[in-house]
Design a protein around this motif. Structure first.
Motif, PDB file in Angstrom:
ATOM      1  N   VAL A 306       0.839  -1.201   0.000  1.00 51.36           N
ATOM      2  CA  VAL A 306       0.000   0.000   0.000  1.00 51.36           C
ATOM      3  C   VAL A 306       0.875   1.252   0.000  1.00 51.36           C
ATOM      4  O   VAL A 306       0.605   2.227  -0.722  1.00 51.36           O
ATOM      5  CB  VAL A 306      -0.946   0.007   1.211  1.00 51.36           C
ATOM      6  N   GLU A 307       1.940   1.234   0.778  1.00 51.08           N
ATOM      7  CA  GLU A 307       2.852   2.377   0.821  1.00 51.08           C
ATOM      8  C   GLU A 307       3.554   2.567  -0.523  1.00 51.08           C
ATOM      9  O   GLU A 307       3.797   3.708  -0.945  1.00 51.08           O
ATOM     10  CB  GLU A 307       3.880   2.181   1.931  1.00 51.08           C
ATOM     11  N   ILE A 308       3.842   1.468  -1.211  1.00 51.05           N
ATOM     12  CA  ILE A 308       4.441   1.577  -2.539  1.00 51.05           C
ATOM     13  C   ILE A 308       3.466   2.239  -3.499  1.00 51.05           C
ATOM     14  O   ILE A 308       3.831   3.156  -4.256  1.00 51.05           O
ATOM     15  CB  ILE A 308       4.838   0.183  -3.070  1.00 51.05           C
ATOM     16  N   ASP A 309       2.192   1.804  -3.489  1.00 52.80           N
ATOM     17  CA  ASP A 309       1.189   2.393  -4.382  1.00 52.80           C
ATOM     18  C   ASP A 309       1.041   3.885  -4.136  1.00 52.80           C
ATOM     19  O   ASP A 309       0.985   4.688  -5.091  1.00 52.80           O
ATOM     20  CB  ASP A 309      -0.162   1.701  -4.188  1.00 52.80           C
ATOM     21  N   ASN A 310       0.976   4.271  -2.875  1.00 50.23           N
ATOM     22  CA  ASN A 310       0.842   5.699  -2.544  1.00 50.23           C
ATOM     23  C   ASN A 310       2.061   6.484  -3.018  1.00 50.23           C
ATOM     24  O   ASN A 310       1.940   7.595  -3.548  1.00 50.23           O
ATOM     25  CB  ASN A 310       0.652   5.882  -1.041  1.00 50.23           C
ATOM     26  N   TRP A 311       3.233   5.920  -2.826  1.00 46.56           N
ATOM     27  CA  TRP A 311       4.480   6.583  -3.229  1.00 46.56           C
ATOM     28  C   TRP A 311       4.558   6.740  -4.744  1.00 46.56           C
ATOM     29  O   TRP A 311       4.969   7.783  -5.253  1.00 46.56           O
ATOM     30  CB  TRP A 311       5.668   5.779  -2.710  1.00 46.56           C
ATOM     31  N   VAL A 312       4.133   5.706  -5.476  1.00 46.49           N
ATOM     32  CA  VAL A 312       4.152   5.777  -6.944  1.00 46.49           C
ATOM     33  C   VAL A 312       3.213   6.865  -7.430  1.00 46.49           C
ATOM     34  O   VAL A 312       3.561   7.658  -8.326  1.00 46.49           O
ATOM     35  CB  VAL A 312       3.755   4.408  -7.548  1.00 46.49           C
ATOM     36  N   HIS A 313       2.003   6.949  -6.855  1.00 42.00           N
ATOM     37  CA  HIS A 313       1.048   7.983  -7.264  1.00 42.00           C
ATOM     38  C   HIS A 313       1.608   9.385  -7.022  1.00 42.00           C
ATOM     39  O   HIS A 313       1.432  10.285  -7.855  1.00 42.00           O
ATOM     40  CB  HIS A 313      -0.273   7.811  -6.515  1.00 42.00           C
ATOM     41  N   ARG A 314       2.294   9.560  -5.929  1.00 39.29           N
ATOM     42  CA  ARG A 314       2.836  10.889  -5.595  1.00 39.29           C
ATOM     43  C   ARG A 314       4.028  11.264  -6.477  1.00 39.29           C
ATOM     44  O   ARG A 314       4.296  12.437  -6.689  1.00 39.29           O
ATOM     45  CB  ARG A 314       3.284  10.931  -4.126  1.00 39.29           C
ATOM     46  N   ASN A 315       4.738  10.272  -6.973  1.00 35.72           N
ATOM     47  CA  ASN A 315       5.999  10.533  -7.682  1.00 35.72           C
ATOM     48  C   ASN A 315       5.988  10.038  -9.123  1.00 35.72           C
ATOM     49  O   ASN A 315       7.050   9.822  -9.712  1.00 35.72           O
ATOM     50  CB  ASN A 315       7.160   9.866  -6.938  1.00 35.72           C
ATOM     51  N   LEU A 316       4.795   9.879  -9.690  1.00 38.48           N
ATOM     52  CA  LEU A 316       4.672   9.264 -11.006  1.00 38.48           C
ATOM     53  C   LEU A 316       5.439  10.030 -12.083  1.00 38.48           C
ATOM     54  O   LEU A 316       6.135   9.424 -12.913  1.00 38.48           O
ATOM     55  CB  LEU A 316       3.199   9.151 -11.399  1.00 38.48           C
ATOM     56  N   SER A 317       5.347  11.338 -12.079  1.00 36.42           N
ATOM     57  CA  SER A 317       6.026  12.131 -13.114  1.00 36.42           C
ATOM     58  C   SER A 317       7.535  11.921 -13.078  1.00 36.42           C
ATOM     59  O   SER A 317       8.186  11.767 -14.116  1.00 36.42           O
ATOM     60  CB  SER A 317       5.700  13.619 -12.943  1.00 36.42           C
ATOM     61  N   GLN A 318       8.099  11.914 -11.882  1.00 40.74           N
ATOM     62  CA  GLN A 318       9.534  11.710 -11.748  1.00 40.74           C
ATOM     63  C   GLN A 318       9.924  10.280 -12.092  1.00 40.74           C
ATOM     64  O   GLN A 318      10.954  10.037 -12.740  1.00 40.74           O
ATOM     65  CB  GLN A 318       9.968  12.046 -10.319  1.00 40.74           C
ATOM     66  N   LEU A 319       9.111   9.328 -11.674  1.00 39.18           N
ATOM     67  CA  LEU A 319       9.431   7.921 -11.921  1.00 39.18           C
ATOM     68  C   LEU A 319       9.442   7.584 -13.409  1.00 39.18           C
ATOM     69  O   LEU A 319      10.214   6.724 -13.852  1.00 39.18           O
ATOM     70  CB  LEU A 319       8.426   7.017 -11.204  1.00 39.18           C
ATOM     71  N   LYS A 320       8.597   8.254 -14.194  1.00 38.83           N
ATOM     72  CA  LYS A 320       8.523   7.962 -15.617  1.00 38.83           C
ATOM     73  C   LYS A 320       9.808   8.319 -16.368  1.00 38.83           C
ATOM     74  O   LYS A 320       9.974   7.934 -17.530  1.00 38.83           O
ATOM     75  CB  LYS A 320       7.330   8.671 -16.251  1.00 38.83           C
ATOM     76  N   LYS A 321      10.704   9.025 -15.700  1.00 40.29           N
ATOM     77  CA  LYS A 321      12.003   9.312 -16.308  1.00 40.29           C
ATOM     78  C   LYS A 321      12.932   8.104 -16.243  1.00 40.29           C
ATOM     79  O   LYS A 321      13.956   8.070 -16.926  1.00 40.29           O
ATOM     80  CB  LYS A 321      12.655  10.511 -15.602  1.00 40.29           C
ATOM     81  N   SER A 322      12.562   7.134 -15.409  1.00 33.14           N
ATOM     82  CA  SER A 322      13.372   5.926 -15.256  1.00 33.14           C
ATOM     83  C   SER A 322      12.976   4.886 -16.294  1.00 33.14           C
ATOM     84  O   SER A 322      11.808   4.527 -16.422  1.00 33.14           O
ATOM     85  CB  SER A 322      13.193   5.342 -13.848  1.00 33.14           C
ATOM     86  N   LYS A 323      13.946   4.372 -17.020  1.00 30.06           N
ATOM     87  CA  LYS A 323      13.684   3.349 -18.037  1.00 30.06           C
ATOM     88  C   LYS A 323      13.135   2.074 -17.389  1.00 30.06           C
ATOM     89  O   LYS A 323      12.242   1.428 -17.935  1.00 30.06           O
ATOM     90  CB  LYS A 323      14.966   3.047 -18.806  1.00 30.06           C
ATOM     91  N   VAL A 324      13.679   1.715 -16.237  1.00 30.65           N
ATOM     92  CA  VAL A 324      13.207   0.516 -15.539  1.00 30.65           C
ATOM     93  C   VAL A 324      11.738   0.662 -15.156  1.00 30.65           C
ATOM     94  O   VAL A 324      10.929  -0.246 -15.373  1.00 30.65           O
ATOM     95  CB  VAL A 324      14.059   0.239 -14.291  1.00 30.65           C
ATOM     96  N   PHE A 325      11.384   1.828 -14.604  1.00 31.57           N
ATOM     97  CA  PHE A 325      10.000   2.030 -14.177  1.00 31.57           C
ATOM     98  C   PHE A 325       9.059   2.018 -15.377  1.00 31.57           C
ATOM     99  O   PHE A 325       7.985   1.407 -15.320  1.00 31.57           O
ATOM    100  CB  PHE A 325       9.836   3.333 -13.408  1.00 31.57           C
ATOM    101  N   ARG A 326       9.431   2.688 -16.467  1.00 30.31           N
ATOM    102  CA  ARG A 326       8.561   2.718 -17.649  1.00 30.31           C
ATOM    103  C   ARG A 326       8.309   1.311 -18.174  1.00 30.31           C
ATOM    104  O   ARG A 326       7.187   0.962 -18.539  1.00 30.31           O
ATOM    105  CB  ARG A 326       9.184   3.580 -18.756  1.00 30.31           C
ATOM    106  N   GLN A 327       9.348   0.487 -18.201  1.00 30.45           N
ATOM    107  CA  GLN A 327       9.203  -0.888 -18.677  1.00 30.45           C
ATOM    108  C   GLN A 327       8.275  -1.679 -17.759  1.00 30.45           C
ATOM    109  O   GLN A 327       7.338  -2.336 -18.213  1.00 30.45           O
ATOM    110  CB  GLN A 327      10.586  -1.545 -18.773  1.00 30.45           C
TER     111      GLN A 327
END
Length: 433
Positions: A306-327
């Protein structure tokens, strides 16, 4: 590395040598290799006789592999056959040793009742100075010795029996008969109790080697050899056959074209990616490590989904810069919602992060190892199929990262190793495979 040893992630499955006659035999082999005998009364060994305790005493982890080629071995118990092989210079070494045990199980059992078996896996090169020294390795031979000569005597006896059966008047040769009787007293009746190993030569096809900072050597059916590695470490201009080829590990397009063109990887398999559990494992590892990097006080072991899901929602724009995350995010979306992945934005590296080896190809074990080179964050898969990379990475981990790795591996892999292995690498085959 103490934490790894304590949790059986290193030197976890080994045979205990604690009987005086076995210790003595092991020392006899050490002496034959020009090494000092141990004063220990008990120590552990792997399938090839490597002992972490002896290595510590000798201050040499390579005491059975001094030049990183022609690996030495010491067999004092047939129980070693079920053990892993550690500290390897070639990925093919465990498979060769396992094949040797399987093909010669009766002979090894009989020899180790009275003697120690030792020797080396001999190939065409004595040391590795240039690339051709590695490319020349296509077949190996187990060169065997026994301290008390049991193997050598059995081979001599076999020759005498062959002579006796071939020569019409051999039964009148008292010297021949006497020698046969003397040798039979030492070896037993080798017509019924196999002493000499029958299969000592094996093919060494595709493999990884730690030489040249780690290269992969693939043999194809058209007699082509393809080497994949770091061009800074491999002198590609060295004498090679015209049909041989070098591919830089960083040339992702060429790497992917080669693996797909030779059928070594299967096409993107969404059923495997979702049903095997690898998607959730990799997504969880990546996010927990990213979260703990941003907050050094955060324990990745304690982070909930649950904490991961909340963190991803808050940081989605930044995370999309990561190739690993986009994949991971794109494949995660498709697995959950159906449809086809939008792989238009996938480059070759992202594709290599998304596929697995074709389970029906002879090189599937090596290819799965190779693919983890593109997944440095996925320490679980690297531990399972590429332990050398995992141990190297582990040295760079923070203490919390190390604890997280140990806990996840012991909780995920140890309860049923075969079940997880099958799910990750064998099951969920494509329907047209």
């Amino acid at each position: 590395m103490e934490r790894l040893i304590e949790n059986a992630l290193m030197y976890g499955s080994m045979v205990q040598i604690d009987q005086p006659h076995l210790v003595e035999r092991y020392n006899q082999a050490l002496n034959a290799f020009g090494l000092a005998a141990t004063r220990r009364n008990t120590f552990s060994v792997d399938a090839m006789g490597f002992s972490p305790e002896i290595a510590e005493d000798l201050n040499d982890d390579e005491y059975l592999d001094p030049l990183g080629i022609n690996r030495r071995f010491i067999i004092v118990s047939p129980d070693q056959a079920d053990m892993p092989v550690v500290n390897i210079s070639f990925s093919s070494t465990p498979d060769l040793m396992r094949a040797f045990y399987v093909e010669n199980s009766e002979a090894i059992r009989n020899l180790t009742l009275k003697d120690v078996v030792y020797g080396e896996i001999e190939d065409a090169s004595y040391r590795v100075d240039e690339l051709d020294d590695v490319l020349s390795i296509k077949r190996v031979r187990f060169k065997l010795h026994t301290h008390n000569g049991l193997l050598e005597k059995s081979q001599q006896l076999a020759g005498l029996i062959e002579t006796f059966e071939a020569e019409k008047d051999a039964w009148q040769d008292d010297a021949l008969l006497g020698e046969i009787v003397d040798l039979a007293q030492a070896c037993g009746d080798i017509r019924y109790n196999q002493i000499a190993p029958q299969q000592t030569q094996f093919d060494a096809r595709s493999f990884w080697t730690r030489h040249f900072d780690g290269i992969y050597v693939f043999h194809d059916e058209d007699d082509q050899v393809v080497v994949i590695g770091d061009p800074k470490q491999v002198h590609v201009d060295e004498a090679r056959r015209p049909q041989d080829r070098f591919i830089a590990m960083t040339d992702h397009d060429a790497v992917l074209d080669y693996l797909t063109g030779t059928g070594r990887v299967e096409p993107l398999n969404l059923e495997w990616f979702g049903q095997s559990g690898i998607m959730d494992i990799r997504f969880g590892i990546f996010c927990r490590l990213q979260m703990s990097l941003l907050d050094v006080d955060l324990d990745p072991c304690a982070i909930t989904d649950v904490e991961i899901d909340n963190w991803v929602h808050r940081n989605l724009s930044q995370l999309k810069k990561s190739k690993v995350f986009r994949q991971l995010h794109e494949l995660h979306r498709v697995v959950l919602n159906g449809g086809q992945p939008d792989t238009a934005g996938f480059d070759a590296e992202m594709t290599l992060m998304s596929v697995r080896a074709n389970p029906d190809h002879d090189d599937w074990l090596l290819v799965n190892r190779f693919l983890t080179e593109f997944l440095p964050y996925d320490f679980l898969t690297r531990f399972i199929v590429n332990k050398q990379a995992f141990y190297r990475d582990y040295e760079t981990f923070s203490d919390t990262h190390r604890e997280y790795a140990v806990r996840l591996i012991t909780a995920t892999y140890f309860p049923d190793k075969q079940e997880l292995w099958s799910a990750l690498f064998e099951e969920w085959r494509l329907s047209d495979a």
